[in-house]
Design a protein around this motif. Structure first.
Motif: not given
Length: 138
Positions: A40-42, A49-50, A54-57, A109-110
């Motif tokens: 959520s922060l990145v 790129g963030g 985030a999705l890769l993590a 992201y969600l």
């Protein structure tokens, strides 16, 4: 070589997991929540790129849970922790503060994280080492 039989209860259902397996699932749930917090922060800080990071993590923690446990519950535990944390972070506070920034990034992201969780959970089980081919006559 035959596969080891899973312990079953009297009703034919799989036996309840032991304390060590429950601890692994709880640890995966906490790890999923931490990935949601970091994501959520990145995703808002280094867009686009963030968001990709985030999705890769997110995919990494879900696939890591699958590899670690070899079960779909290994995906479900971090996915549940991720979803609960992501929803709580998206709600915000009465003062108007929220962990997610405004825009399309948090929505991607969600929804992307939920799609990754479903894809990882519906993947076929990992092949067991040393098992014979599924072909007849071999």
């Amino acid at each position: 070589m035959s596969e080891p039989k899973r312990q079953q209860s009297a009703g034919g259902l799989p036996a309840t997991p032991g304390p060590s397996r429950v601890a692994v699932y709880l640890g995966l749930a906490v790890l999923g929540a931490l990935v949601a917090l970091a994501g959520s922060l990145v995703q808002g800080g280094w867009f686009p790129g963030g968001l990709v990071l985030a999705l890769l993590a997110t995919a990494g923690v879900f696939l890591g849970g699958l590899r670690l446990t070899g079960t779909q519950m290994g995906v479900g535990a971090p996915a549940g922790g991720w979803l609960i944390a992501a929803v709580l972070l998206s709600v915000g506070r009465p003062e108007g503060d929220a962990a997610f920034s405004a825009g399309v990034g948090p929505l991607i992201y969600l929804l992307g994280g939920m799609a990754v969780a479903v894809m990882c959970a519906t993947m076929s089980r990992l092949p067991q080492p040393g098992t014979k081919s599924g072909r007849l006559g071999k």
